[in-house]
Design a protein around this motif. Structure first.
Motif, mmCIF file in Angstrom:
data_model
loop_
_atom_site.group_PDB
_atom_site.id
_atom_site.type_symbol
_atom_site.label_atom_id
_atom_site.label_comp_id
_atom_site.label_asym_id
_atom_site.label_seq_id
_atom_site.Cartn_x
_atom_site.Cartn_y
_atom_site.Cartn_z
ATOM 1 N N GLY A 177 5.959 6.670 -2.032
ATOM 2 C CA GLY A 177 5.772 6.164 -0.684
ATOM 3 C C GLY A 177 6.502 6.986 0.352
ATOM 4 O O GLY A 177 7.244 7.915 0.011
ATOM 5 N N GLU B 140 -2.532 1.497 -4.705
ATOM 6 C CA GLU B 140 -3.314 2.517 -4.010
ATOM 7 C C GLU B 140 -4.691 1.934 -3.732
ATOM 8 O O GLU B 140 -5.027 0.843 -4.192
ATOM 9 C CB GLU B 140 -3.455 3.751 -4.896
ATOM 10 N N ALA B 141 -5.487 2.706 -3.005
ATOM 11 C CA ALA B 141 -6.835 2.228 -2.670
ATOM 12 C C ALA B 141 -7.626 1.851 -3.922
ATOM 13 O O ALA B 141 -8.384 0.879 -3.909
ATOM 14 C CB ALA B 141 -7.579 3.297 -1.870
ATOM 15 N N LYS B 142 -7.446 2.585 -5.001
ATOM 16 C CA LYS B 142 -8.259 2.252 -6.185
ATOM 17 C C LYS B 142 -7.928 0.868 -6.729
ATOM 18 O O LYS B 142 -8.824 0.140 -7.166
ATOM 19 C CB LYS B 142 -8.185 3.347 -7.254
ATOM 20 N N PHE C 9 -9.448 -1.767 -4.061
ATOM 21 C CA PHE C 9 -10.891 -2.000 -4.125
ATOM 22 C C PHE C 9 -11.358 -2.492 -5.498
ATOM 23 O O PHE C 9 -12.456 -3.006 -5.649
ATOM 24 C CB PHE C 9 -11.663 -0.763 -3.658
ATOM 25 N N LEU D 293 0.841 -1.202 0.000
ATOM 26 C CA LEU D 293 0.000 0.000 0.000
ATOM 27 C C LEU D 293 0.875 1.250 0.000
ATOM 28 O O LEU D 293 1.752 1.397 0.847
ATOM 29 C CB LEU D 293 -0.911 0.012 1.231
ATOM 30 N N SER D 294 0.602 2.143 -0.953
ATOM 31 C CA SER D 294 1.395 3.366 -1.022
ATOM 32 C C SER D 294 0.538 4.531 -1.499
ATOM 33 O O SER D 294 -0.661 4.376 -1.741
ATOM 34 C CB SER D 294 2.598 3.149 -1.943
ATOM 35 N N ASN D 295 1.163 5.695 -1.609
ATOM 36 C CA ASN D 295 0.443 6.884 -2.074
ATOM 37 C C ASN D 295 0.695 7.136 -3.554
ATOM 38 O O ASN D 295 0.610 8.260 -4.027
ATOM 39 C CB ASN D 295 0.838 8.108 -1.230
ATOM 40 N N GLY D 296 1.014 6.079 -4.269
ATOM 41 C CA GLY D 296 1.217 6.161 -5.703
ATOM 42 C C GLY D 296 1.623 4.783 -6.175
ATOM 43 O O GLY D 296 2.234 4.013 -5.429
#
Lengths: 337, 337
Positions: free
Chosen positions: B186, B209-211, B214, B177-180
């Motif tokens: 990260g 990322e979250a997208k 999910f 999980l990261s911000n990109g």
């Protein structure tokens, strides 16, 4: 005075920008300076019924395209529309800059052209989160993946001033995002930040979790840029997933299709909650100038809202209040660690 | 063999536990040992039509109440139902332990009674996230607020083995999980972990990322316990907020009420996606024994699902596979830093 609008920012540029500039100029009675490729903007502006509205174009030859790496591209193209637009703020010709372009590029250009407010350790990206009671300001949502406790302390001050000056919240409730409400919960960063939050003289309500955030218990929620970015993208992704599944299921039978038709007004509010055009834009706090960044998906209504947000912030002297508060609260803090 | 069920775990204990134990014993043909206050459990078990099903009670006098601080309470009450239940796993009388009680208390009791798998630096909490394509395993979701890169590397190994052995995923896709999405994105932890993930010989798909999470692009998503906890609570809170707003709006007029009635089947799938009872329980990975923790809101169906999850994991030798993999992959790693 005037507000500068990046004419090349949104995914659908320049249509939303041209239309939004015109309707905002009419409502706000303030000049809007559209910055971008003249050959693209001029015919559209001429075609629109401008009714003598104070909208003018300033040419910027370079465009930051969506596929490009934002910061790299901004560095290579010094005459991009953001850079030229920010020059107008720097020179004093305009009092705020608004873009629906890439946030990283806006931060890069903003720092290069306007610098940081004296005393600010790190500027932060803010976002307005839809919550049960309206909107909550969250910062940082991505500028600073690694933060120190004193960065978060400054984010709290800047967020509080922003909520007061631009959103009209009298005594903003400041929460610190954590993995538990109790004091003492959190990772090392949060534990080390907690007492700094207590000391800074804000309306600090303690640690908050997502359930408090989305219930609207805080006006401003402070977090590091990594966690804030995960928070933002998770909330967007979960909302999208649920609405996608629901939509698919509603289209699955004649009965549910009929139900969806009748229930349509109810979906309106949910859609509106999640619509970035309602909020318009959020500021980059800590830059020594007013820089507002809207969603890439902005339509003309969103651009108009973004320009209004910048107009209100400028009228309420947001920048001056930030400068004063940073100076008075962090006098002894060195500018860089 | 047998599975131990904490009779005092769920918010509504002991009803869901007694009913869930009976239906699971019937389906799984395995003995269920209900641990808790005999005077509470026995009359309910007698009242139920047990049809000679292999469910028996082991008495535990102490109860960990919801209002109490979980770990403190577990420490003060050595004869709580979790502790007594875990003793049965330790002695070899049972092969797995299931509770719908407090996760922190389960981790505390689990570590105290069973210890860590040899070579494991930190055990992790897992959760099953509903995603567009089914479920995704996320760990750590709260046991370790501050992590080091080698903790995350081990989480990846344990998550991968769990997905294989207990969920039947052949070559689990592991995301960080990261911000990109791009490598190099990260915070410092993620940047330092990335190459360790590449080296460990799993099906590492890079940053997510979250997208992506999910959308179901990964089978296992690895994160530190602080970020994972924010991720979990954000997804739960956003879903709750949207459904609450939608429900309110659907009840606002006769038209939308009628629509809601007709659309009811469509809401079923969304509700089912978000229903913890579908998943049952997730394991504490790294404890030297099978410990599964279900949601506090578990009903009898959820308890049954949780017991099934533990039964399947035990049948597929999850614990043995974890032990072997940790030993073979981390031979030279000291047990504690």
């Amino acid at each position: 005075m005037a507000i500068v609008l990046d004419g090349m920012g949104s995914d659908q540029y320049p249509e939303p920008e041209v239309t939004g500039a015109l309707t905002a100029a009419e409502e706000l009675q303030e000049e809007i300076i559209l910055v971008g490729q003249q050959e693209l903007l001029e015919p559209r502006l001429k075609a629109a019924n401008t009714k003598g509205l104070p909208v003018r174009i300033v040419h910027a030859p370079d465009v930051l395209e969506m596929g490009e790496k934002a910061v790299e591209s901004a560095r290579k193209k010094p005459n991009n529309s953001m850079a030229i637009g920010l020059d107008l703020v720097k020179s004093g010709e305009a009092r705020a800059f608004v873009t629906a372009g890439n946030t990283g590029a806006a931060m890069f250009n903003g720092l290069r052209k306007l610098g940081r407010i004296k005393g600010v350790q790190r500027p932060a990206l803010t976002a307005m989160f839809p919550v049960m009671t309206g909107y909550t300001v969250v910062l940082d949502i991505g500028a600073n993946a690694d933060c120190r406790p004193n960065f978060l302390q400054q984010f709290a001050v800047m967020g509080s001033i922003y909520a007061q000056k631009a959103l009209g919240v009298e005594n903003p409730r400041i929460g610190l995002l954590s993995n538990g409400e109790e004091a003492g919960k959190g990772n090392q960063l949060i534990k080390d930040t907690y007492h700094l939050m207590e000391e800074i003289g804000l309306n600090f309500i303690g640690n908050v979790e997502a359930k408090e955030l989305f219930a609207g218990h805080a006006d401003v929620v402070v977090t590091d840029g990594f966690t804030g970015n995960v928070l933002l993208k998770t909330s967007e992704s979960v909302a999208k997933m649920l609405l996608t599944v629901l939509k698919e299921e509603l289209m699955a039978s004649t009965r549910t299709k009929m139900g969806a038709f009748l229930a349509k007004p109810a979906f309106g509010k949910v859609k509106k909650m999640l619509d970035p055009s309602e909020v318009g834009a959020a500021p980059l706090l800590g830059i020594d100038g007013l820089v507002f960044v809207g969603h890439g998906r902005s339509d003309a209504h969103a651009i108009h809202s973004a320009l209004r947000a910048a107009h209100v912030a400028a009228n309420n002297n947001l920048l001056e209040a930030l400068r004063e508060n940073i100076q008075s609260r962090f006098e002894t803090t060195p500018e860089n660690e």
